[in-house]
Motif scaffolding. Structure first.
Motif, PDB file in Angstrom:
ATOM      1  N   ALA A 287       0.847  -1.191   0.000  1.00  9.74           N
ATOM      2  CA  ALA A 287       0.000   0.000   0.000  1.00  9.74           C
ATOM      3  C   ALA A 287       0.886   1.245   0.000  1.00  9.74           C
ATOM      4  CB  ALA A 287      -0.911  -0.005   1.223  1.00  9.74           C
ATOM      5  N   ASP A 288       0.293   2.400  -0.239  1.00  9.76           N
ATOM      6  CA  ASP A 288       1.069   3.628  -0.390  1.00  9.76           C
ATOM      7  C   ASP A 288       1.714   4.059   0.932  1.00  9.76           C
ATOM      8  OD1 ASP A 288       0.054   3.560  -2.906  1.00  9.76           O
ATOM      9  OD2 ASP A 288      -1.240   5.313  -2.708  1.00  9.76           O
ATOM     10  N   TYR A 289       2.961   4.498   0.828  1.00  7.11           N
ATOM     11  CA  TYR A 289       3.646   5.124   1.964  1.00  7.11           C
ATOM     12  C   TYR A 289       3.169   6.572   2.084  1.00  7.11           C
ATOM     13  CZ  TYR A 289       7.305   7.671   4.468  1.00  7.11           C
ATOM     14  OH  TYR A 289       7.978   8.496   5.331  1.00  7.11           O
ATOM     15  N   VAL A 290       2.817   6.971   3.309  1.00  8.22           N
ATOM     16  CA  VAL A 290       2.334   8.328   3.559  1.00  8.22           C
ATOM     17  C   VAL A 290       3.290   9.015   4.530  1.00  8.22           C
ATOM     18  CG1 VAL A 290       0.437   9.738   4.404  1.00  8.22           C
ATOM     19  CG2 VAL A 290      -0.046   7.586   3.210  1.00  8.22           C
ATOM     20  N   PRO A 291       3.994  10.055   4.099  1.00  4.71           N
ATOM     21  CA  PRO A 291       4.912  10.759   4.999  1.00  4.71           C
ATOM     22  C   PRO A 291       4.154  11.475   6.110  1.00  4.71           C
ATOM     23  CG  PRO A 291       4.718  11.933   2.912  1.00  4.71           C
ATOM     24  CD  PRO A 291       3.987  10.634   2.746  1.00  4.71           C
ATOM     25  N   ARG A 292       4.811  11.631   7.269  1.00  4.50           N
ATOM     26  CA  ARG A 292       4.158  12.217   8.443  1.00  4.50           C
ATOM     27  C   ARG A 292       4.758  13.574   8.818  1.00  4.50           C
ATOM     28  NH1 ARG A 292       1.296   9.304  11.758  1.00  4.50           N
ATOM     29  NH2 ARG A 292       2.279  10.204  13.620  1.00  4.50           N
ATOM     30  N   GLY A 293       5.719  14.066   8.054  1.00  3.30           N
ATOM     31  CA  GLY A 293       6.329  15.352   8.362  1.00  3.30           C
ATOM     32  C   GLY A 293       7.175  15.824   7.196  1.00  3.30           C
ATOM     33  N   PRO A 294       7.737  17.026   7.275  1.00  2.62           N
ATOM     34  CA  PRO A 294       8.503  17.597   6.157  1.00  2.62           C
ATOM     35  C   PRO A 294       9.685  16.730   5.717  1.00  2.62           C
ATOM     36  CG  PRO A 294       8.012  19.284   7.796  1.00  2.62           C
ATOM     37  CD  PRO A 294       7.603  17.980   8.398  1.00  2.62           C
ATOM     38  N   LEU A 295      10.435  16.171   6.678  1.00  5.54           N
ATOM     39  CA  LEU A 295      11.578  15.333   6.313  1.00  5.54           C
ATOM     40  C   LEU A 295      11.118  14.082   5.574  1.00  5.54           C
ATOM     41  CD1 LEU A 295      14.659  15.020   6.481  1.00  5.54           C
ATOM     42  CD2 LEU A 295      14.326  13.773   8.645  1.00  5.54           C
ATOM     43  N   GLU A 296      10.002  13.495   6.017  1.00  4.43           N
ATOM     44  CA  GLU A 296       9.479  12.300   5.346  1.00  4.43           C
ATOM     45  C   GLU A 296       8.945  12.633   3.956  1.00  4.43           C
ATOM     46  OE1 GLU A 296       8.964  13.085   8.442  1.00  4.43           O
ATOM     47  OE2 GLU A 296       9.582  11.372   9.661  1.00  4.43           O
ATOM     48  N   VAL A 297       8.472  13.861   3.744  1.00  2.96           N
ATOM     49  CA  VAL A 297       8.064  14.281   2.400  1.00  2.96           C
ATOM     50  C   VAL A 297       9.285  14.279   1.469  1.00  2.96           C
ATOM     51  CG1 VAL A 297       7.189  16.204   1.015  1.00  2.96           C
ATOM     52  CG2 VAL A 297       6.072  15.619   3.173  1.00  2.96           C
ATOM     53  N   HIS A 311       4.362   8.773  -9.001  1.00  6.98           N
ATOM     54  CA  HIS A 311       3.240   9.162  -8.146  1.00  6.98           C
ATOM     55  C   HIS A 311       3.247   8.570  -6.742  1.00  6.98           C
ATOM     56  CE1 HIS A 311       1.569  10.925 -11.732  1.00  6.98           C
ATOM     57  NE2 HIS A 311       1.619   9.763 -12.351  1.00  6.98           N
ATOM     58  N   ARG A 312       3.841   7.396  -6.553  1.00 10.31           N
ATOM     59  CA  ARG A 312       3.695   6.765  -5.243  1.00 10.31           C
ATOM     60  C   ARG A 312       4.864   5.811  -4.976  1.00 10.31           C
ATOM     61  NH1 ARG A 312       3.282   1.201  -5.007  1.00 10.31           N
ATOM     62  NH2 ARG A 312       1.631   1.332  -3.444  1.00 10.31           N
ATOM     63  N   ILE A 313       5.000   5.474  -3.705  1.00 10.13           N
ATOM     64  CA  ILE A 313       5.984   4.499  -3.232  1.00 10.13           C
ATOM     65  C   ILE A 313       5.268   3.602  -2.229  1.00 10.13           C
ATOM     66  CG2 ILE A 313       7.985   4.263  -1.692  1.00 10.13           C
ATOM     67  CD1 ILE A 313       8.791   4.814  -4.533  1.00 10.13           C
ATOM     68  N   SER A 314       5.545   2.313  -2.261  1.00  7.32           N
ATOM     69  CA  SER A 314       4.894   1.418  -1.308  1.00  7.32           C
ATOM     70  C   SER A 314       5.536   1.562   0.067  1.00  7.32           C
ATOM     71  CB  SER A 314       4.973  -0.032  -1.789  1.00  7.32           C
ATOM     72  OG  SER A 314       6.303  -0.495  -1.759  1.00  7.32           O
ATOM     73  N   VAL A 315       4.747   1.303   1.090  1.00 11.71           N
ATOM     74  CA  VAL A 315       5.217   1.452   2.465  1.00 11.71           C
ATOM     75  C   VAL A 315       6.367   0.494   2.755  1.00 11.71           C
ATOM     76  CG1 VAL A 315       3.504  -0.161   3.423  1.00 11.71           C
ATOM     77  CG2 VAL A 315       4.448   1.660   4.866  1.00 11.71           C
ATOM     78  N   GLU A 316       6.437  -0.625   2.042  1.00 13.01           N
ATOM     79  CA  GLU A 316       7.523  -1.586   2.220  1.00 13.01           C
ATOM     80  C   GLU A 316       8.885  -0.978   1.880  1.00 13.01           C
ATOM     81  OE1 GLU A 316       7.648  -6.177   1.140  1.00 13.01           O
ATOM     82  OE2 GLU A 316       8.257  -4.977  -0.605  1.00 13.01           O
ATOM     83  N   ARG A 317       8.914   0.059   1.026  1.00 16.19           N
ATOM     84  CA  ARG A 317      10.176   0.726   0.673  1.00 16.19           C
ATOM     85  C   ARG A 317      10.775   1.468   1.869  1.00 16.19           C
ATOM     86  NH1 ARG A 317      11.841  -1.471  -4.166  1.00 16.19           N
ATOM     87  NH2 ARG A 317      10.411  -0.996  -5.885  1.00 16.19           N
ATOM     88  N   VAL A 318       9.983   1.637   2.925  1.00 13.30           N
ATOM     89  CA  VAL A 318      10.445   2.306   4.141  1.00 13.30           C
ATOM     90  C   VAL A 318      10.427   1.341   5.325  1.00 13.30           C
ATOM     91  CG1 VAL A 318       9.971   4.194   5.780  1.00 13.30           C
ATOM     92  CG2 VAL A 318       9.657   4.554   3.316  1.00 13.30           C
ATOM     93  N   VAL A 319       9.358   0.549   5.441  1.00 15.17           N
ATOM     94  CA  VAL A 319       9.168  -0.330   6.598  1.00 15.17           C
ATOM     95  C   VAL A 319       9.585  -1.755   6.237  1.00 15.17           C
ATOM     96  CG1 VAL A 319       7.540  -1.169   8.319  1.00 15.17           C
ATOM     97  CG2 VAL A 319       7.281   1.127   7.388  1.00 15.17           C
ATOM     98  N   SER A 320      10.864  -2.026   6.375  1.00 20.41           N
ATOM     99  CA  SER A 320      11.445  -3.353   6.119  1.00 20.41           C
ATOM    100  C   SER A 320      12.944  -3.222   6.309  1.00 20.41           C
ATOM    101  CB  SER A 320      11.136  -3.829   4.695  1.00 20.41           C
ATOM    102  OG  SER A 320      11.748  -2.979   3.729  1.00 20.41           O
ATOM    103  N   GLY A 321      13.648  -4.348   6.253  1.00 20.29           N
ATOM    104  CA  GLY A 321      15.105  -4.279   6.336  1.00 20.29           C
ATOM    105  C   GLY A 321      15.683  -3.473   5.190  1.00 20.29           C
TER     106      GLY A 321
END
Length: 461
Positions: A287-297, A311-321
């Motif tokens: 599912a889509d990764y949603v940033p929570r602040g300016p740095l995450e944007v 247009h989008r990045i999956s949440v796995e691109r951030v939440v995983s090893g």
């Protein structure tokens, strides 16, 4: 077949009874309609001359014949499946938990939870020279069983090949097709395939022992494995009083980050609760990764450039090893003066273990490694909270996977990056706080669930 796999044996016998009744009914109609069409065809002919055949009888005859032939076809398929088991041979169960980084295998006797042998193979090393996945990992495991399991050693290879058969289940990190195969995007450098039918048909040495190899999604394995946990010893409450709040009739949800990010849910039938929980996989990690602040944007923009996504990045691109490695890469290019050269060099040479390098070095206060883990854990908590809103798992929300026990300091506690993001759901905060949530401290949950699935498969054969 799917029903056989997903339902207990008792229910399977009920279906057999209903099928037998259907067969008897079909045969009855065949006989009755045949007699009717031969003896009373004059009912439907003009003037009752007795010539011709009743169209209504013909239709009934054709329908009954079709029903019976379809029944025979299905029973024939069942017979083919059953012939895989030779009652004169000793059957063993192999459970496999196949992640992007490692393949874990366990050998069991049917009906026994304690394994005879467990071994882990690093995929990157194993896949370098072998022609197929099963030659790379399953074949070495079978050879290890022959060398180390006492009853196999006593028989010797020749007798093992003639006296033993294996029913296996591999829980794989990807969507399993109806053809019993899977393409795992995290397996090897460019992804890789595993084919359960090909494993069954392979006659190469010890691989010929495998008479059934069922593939399931890795989070089907995680889901069933969660049911096997000791909640007093193997989990940590992330909200106080979670064990007391568990509703044993309610949905259960499981979200876990390792090499990738997986999600599943389990439910009970409200009409037949004694049948227990049934697990359903998902690809929620994509599912889509949603940033929570300016740095995450900025992180999102960086990842879109890195992976050529407009247009989008999956949440796995951030939440995983591997996601943790992505976050660190972003921070290193944004804050070059804060880069620790020794850590960075180790990171660059770590191959598929880059996330581990960052995790190991995250205890250094103020380091980029620590900041990367904080960002990853906050995104992790946010995604677990999203899943909790979707499924309302008052039966329990379980945080599994290898990253939870390794980073428990940033997951446990209401002030942790994970829990802050998990509980930050605006108008739904009250609902989120009512859901029991646990961090699972064991990394063999998927292997336990794969054993459960293999046992179900064996019992259905």
């Amino acid at each position: 077949f799917f029903q056989k796999f997903t339902q207990p044996k008792a229910e399977s016998s009920k279906r057999k009874h209903r099928s037998s009744c259907a067969c008897a009914t079909s045969l009855f109609f065949l006989v009755v309609v045949s007699i009717s069409s031969m003896s009373h065809s004059s009912w439907c002919t003009a003037g009752g001359s007795g010539k011709g055949v009743c169209p209504f009888s013909v239709a009934l005859f054709a329908g009954s014949a079709f029903s019976y032939l379809n029944y025979v076809r299905l029973r024939s398929k069942s017979a083919v499946a059953k012939c895989c088991i030779d009652e004169h041979k000793q059957t063993y169960i192999i459970a496999g938990d196949i992640g992007g980084t490692n393949s874990r295998f366990a050998l069991h006797r049917p009906g026994q939870k304690d394994p005879l042998l467990v071994h882990i193979y690093p995929n990157e090393e194993a896949l370098k020279t072998a022609p197929t996945y099963h030659h790379a990992t399953l074949m070495p495991f079978l050879k290890k069983c022959l060398a180390e399991v006492d009853e196999w050693k006593a028989l010797g290879e020749k007798e093992v090949l003639s006296q033993i058969q294996i029913v296996g289940c591999l829980a794989t990190a990807g969507p399993v097709t109806t053809n019993n195969d899977v393409f795992m995007v995290n397996l090897g450098e460019n992804g890789g395939s595993i084919d359960g039918n090909e494993i069954e048909q392979c006659q190469d040495g010890l691989l010929s022992l495998v008479v059934r190899c069922k593939l399931v999604n890795d989070f089907v394995g995680q889901g069933y494995g969660v049911l096997d946990l000791d909640y007093d010893k193997e989990v940590i409450e992330l909200l106080p009083g979670s064990k007391a709040k568990m509703n044993d009739l309610a949905p259960i949800c499981c979200v876990g980050a390792g090499t990738g990010l997986g999600e599943c849910f389990l439910t009970k039938s409200s009409l037949a609760t004694k049948l227990g929980y049934e697990c359903y996989p998902s690809e929620g990690g994509h599912a889509d990764y949603v940033p929570r602040g300016p740095l995450e944007v900025e992180l999102l923009d960086y990842l879109k450039r890195k992976f050529s996504s407009d247009h989008r990045i999956s949440v796995e691109r951030v939440v995983s090893g591997r996601g943790l490695a992505n976050v660190y890469e972003f921070l290193a290019q944004k804050f070059p003066t804060k880069v620790d050269k020794s850590v960075h060099e180790e990171f660059l040479n770590a191959g598929d273990q880059q996330g581990r390098v960052i995790g190991v070095n995250s205890s250094t206060e103020g380091s980029l490694a620590q900041q990367a883990v904080q960002i990853m854990c906050a995104a992790y908590g946010s995604e677990v909270g999203n899943a909790a809103l979707k499924f309302i798992p008052t039966g329990g929300m379980f945080v599994t996977g290898g990253l939870a026990p390794k980073n428990i300091g940033m997951i446990q506690g209401e002030d942790s990056p994970f829990m802050k993001a998990y509980l930050d759901k605006g108008r739904m905060n009250g609902l989120i706080e009512s859901i029991p949530i646990f961090a699972v401290m064991n990394e063999d949950v998927g292997l336990r669930g794969a054993r459960v699935c293999a046992e179900r498969e064996y019992n259905a054969m």
